[in-house]
Design a protein around this motif. Structure first.
Motif, short mmCIF file in Angstrom:
data_model
loop_
_atom_site.label_atom_id
_atom_site.label_comp_id
_atom_site.label_asym_id
_atom_site.label_seq_id
_atom_site.Cartn_x
_atom_site.Cartn_y
_atom_site.Cartn_z
N ILE A 143 0.86 -1.18 0.00
CA ILE A 143 0.00 0.00 0.00
C ILE A 143 0.90 1.23 0.00
O ILE A 143 1.90 1.28 0.72
N ILE A 144 0.53 2.24 -0.79
CA ILE A 144 1.28 3.49 -0.77
C ILE A 144 0.31 4.64 -0.50
O ILE A 144 -0.78 4.71 -1.08
N LEU A 145 0.68 5.49 0.45
CA LEU A 145 -0.10 6.66 0.83
C LEU A 145 0.62 7.90 0.33
O LEU A 145 1.80 8.09 0.63
N LEU A 146 -0.08 8.75 -0.40
CA LEU A 146 0.54 9.96 -0.94
C LEU A 146 -0.25 11.17 -0.50
O LEU A 146 -1.47 11.26 -0.70
N ASP A 147 0.44 12.13 0.10
CA ASP A 147 -0.20 13.35 0.61
C ASP A 147 0.11 14.51 -0.34
O ASP A 147 1.22 15.04 -0.35
N GLU A 148 -0.87 14.90 -1.15
CA GLU A 148 -0.71 16.01 -2.09
C GLU A 148 0.58 15.88 -2.89
O GLU A 148 1.46 16.77 -2.86
N PRO A 149 0.77 14.77 -3.63
CA PRO A 149 2.06 14.53 -4.29
C PRO A 149 2.40 15.51 -5.40
O PRO A 149 3.54 15.55 -5.85
N THR A 150 1.42 16.31 -5.86
CA THR A 150 1.69 17.22 -6.97
C THR A 150 1.48 18.69 -6.60
O THR A 150 1.40 19.54 -7.48
N VAL A 151 1.42 18.98 -5.30
CA VAL A 151 0.95 20.30 -4.86
C VAL A 151 1.84 21.45 -5.35
O VAL A 151 1.34 22.53 -5.64
N HIS A 152 3.14 21.25 -5.50
CA HIS A 152 4.03 22.34 -5.90
C HIS A 152 4.51 22.20 -7.35
O HIS A 152 5.46 22.89 -7.74
N LEU A 153 3.86 21.35 -8.13
CA LEU A 153 4.32 21.06 -9.48
C LEU A 153 3.44 21.73 -10.53
O LEU A 153 2.25 21.97 -10.30
N ASP A 154 4.03 22.00 -11.71
CA ASP A 154 3.22 22.52 -12.80
C ASP A 154 2.38 21.39 -13.40
O ASP A 154 2.54 20.22 -13.04
N LEU A 155 1.48 21.73 -14.31
CA LEU A 155 0.50 20.76 -14.81
C LEU A 155 1.18 19.57 -15.49
O LEU A 155 0.77 18.41 -15.30
N LYS A 156 2.23 19.83 -16.25
CA LYS A 156 2.94 18.74 -16.94
C LYS A 156 3.45 17.72 -15.94
O LYS A 156 3.27 16.50 -16.11
N HIS A 157 4.10 18.19 -14.87
CA HIS A 157 4.65 17.28 -13.89
C HIS A 157 3.56 16.65 -13.02
O HIS A 157 3.70 15.51 -12.56
N GLN A 158 2.46 17.36 -12.80
CA GLN A 158 1.33 16.76 -12.09
C GLN A 158 0.82 15.53 -12.83
O GLN A 158 0.58 14.48 -12.23
#
Length: 221
Positions: free
Chosen positions: A163-178
């Protein structure tokens, strides 16, 4: 579909004199799904993730992990099943990418035990999977935000979790990296049969990838 995490009447507050952040919530996480946790700021999303990982202890209720009470498992046992990608990862020293990913093997090592051949191979495979092997010998502080996030996910994969838990993994990234990060999460889910719980502020983006959602509001679901 079997439940890998079961949550019963879960409540939490940070101080005894404060009101509850979460109040008697119930849900499960099913094996092999991507479950999204969404809600407004301050609704308890990150708190819930910390409870699921055993970092925080509930004031009421219980959590079962693979049918066993989470409260009875030590952190090392939990880390062999659950890996966490936090919202902000602070790395104070200029470790190389390879060194950071190798840290994910610590739950599988004994006290003062050094890494073995197997650990290096698993770490390298995690870097290959996240497309971070190409900069394995670079310092973490030399990388872009998207590259750093792939490294942190590679470290989580090196734990060989179910199981992997991710907390806002894209919060500081631009749309491409999100999109790149969410594509990677989906790939892990499909190819590795990884169960994923992801906190996201972006309902539209998460809606493209999640099988189910939990919407937190007013201390409940």
């Amino acid at each position: 579909m079997n439940a890998v995490i079961e949550v019963y009447d879960l409540s939490y507050k940070y101080n005894l004199d404060r009101s509850l952040v979460l109040n008697r919530i119930n849900f499960d996480v099913r094996q092999g799904e991507i479950l999204g946790i969404v809600g407004p700021n301050g609704s308890g999303k990150s708190t819930l993730l910390k409870l699921l990982s055993g970092v925080l202890k509930p004031v009421e209720g219980r959590i079962l992990l693979l049918g066993r009470p989470l409260a009875r498992l030590n952190h090392k046992s939990i880390a062999k099943i659950i890996a966490v990608v936090p919202q902000n990862t602070v790395i104070s020293f200029p470790f190389t990418v390879r060194e950071i990913v190798l840290m994910g093997r610590s739950p599988h090592l004994g006290l003062l035990q050094i890494e073995r051949d197997k650990d290096f191979k698993i770490s390298e495979r995690a870097m290959m999977y996240t497309n971070s092997l190409e900069f394995a010998d670079r310092k973490i502080d030399e990388l872009s935000g998207g590259e750093r996030q792939r490294v942190i996910i590679a470290r989580a994969l090196a734990q060989e979790p179910q199981i992997i838990l991710l907390d806002e993994p894209t919060v500081h990234l631009d749309l491409k990296h999100q999109i790149e990060i969410f594509d990677l999460i989906k790939q892990l889910n499909i190819e590795n049969l990884m169960t994923v719980v992801v906190v996201s502020h972006d309902l539209n983006l998460a809606g493209e990838y999640c099988d189910r959602f939990i919407l937190l509001r007013g201390r409940g679901i």
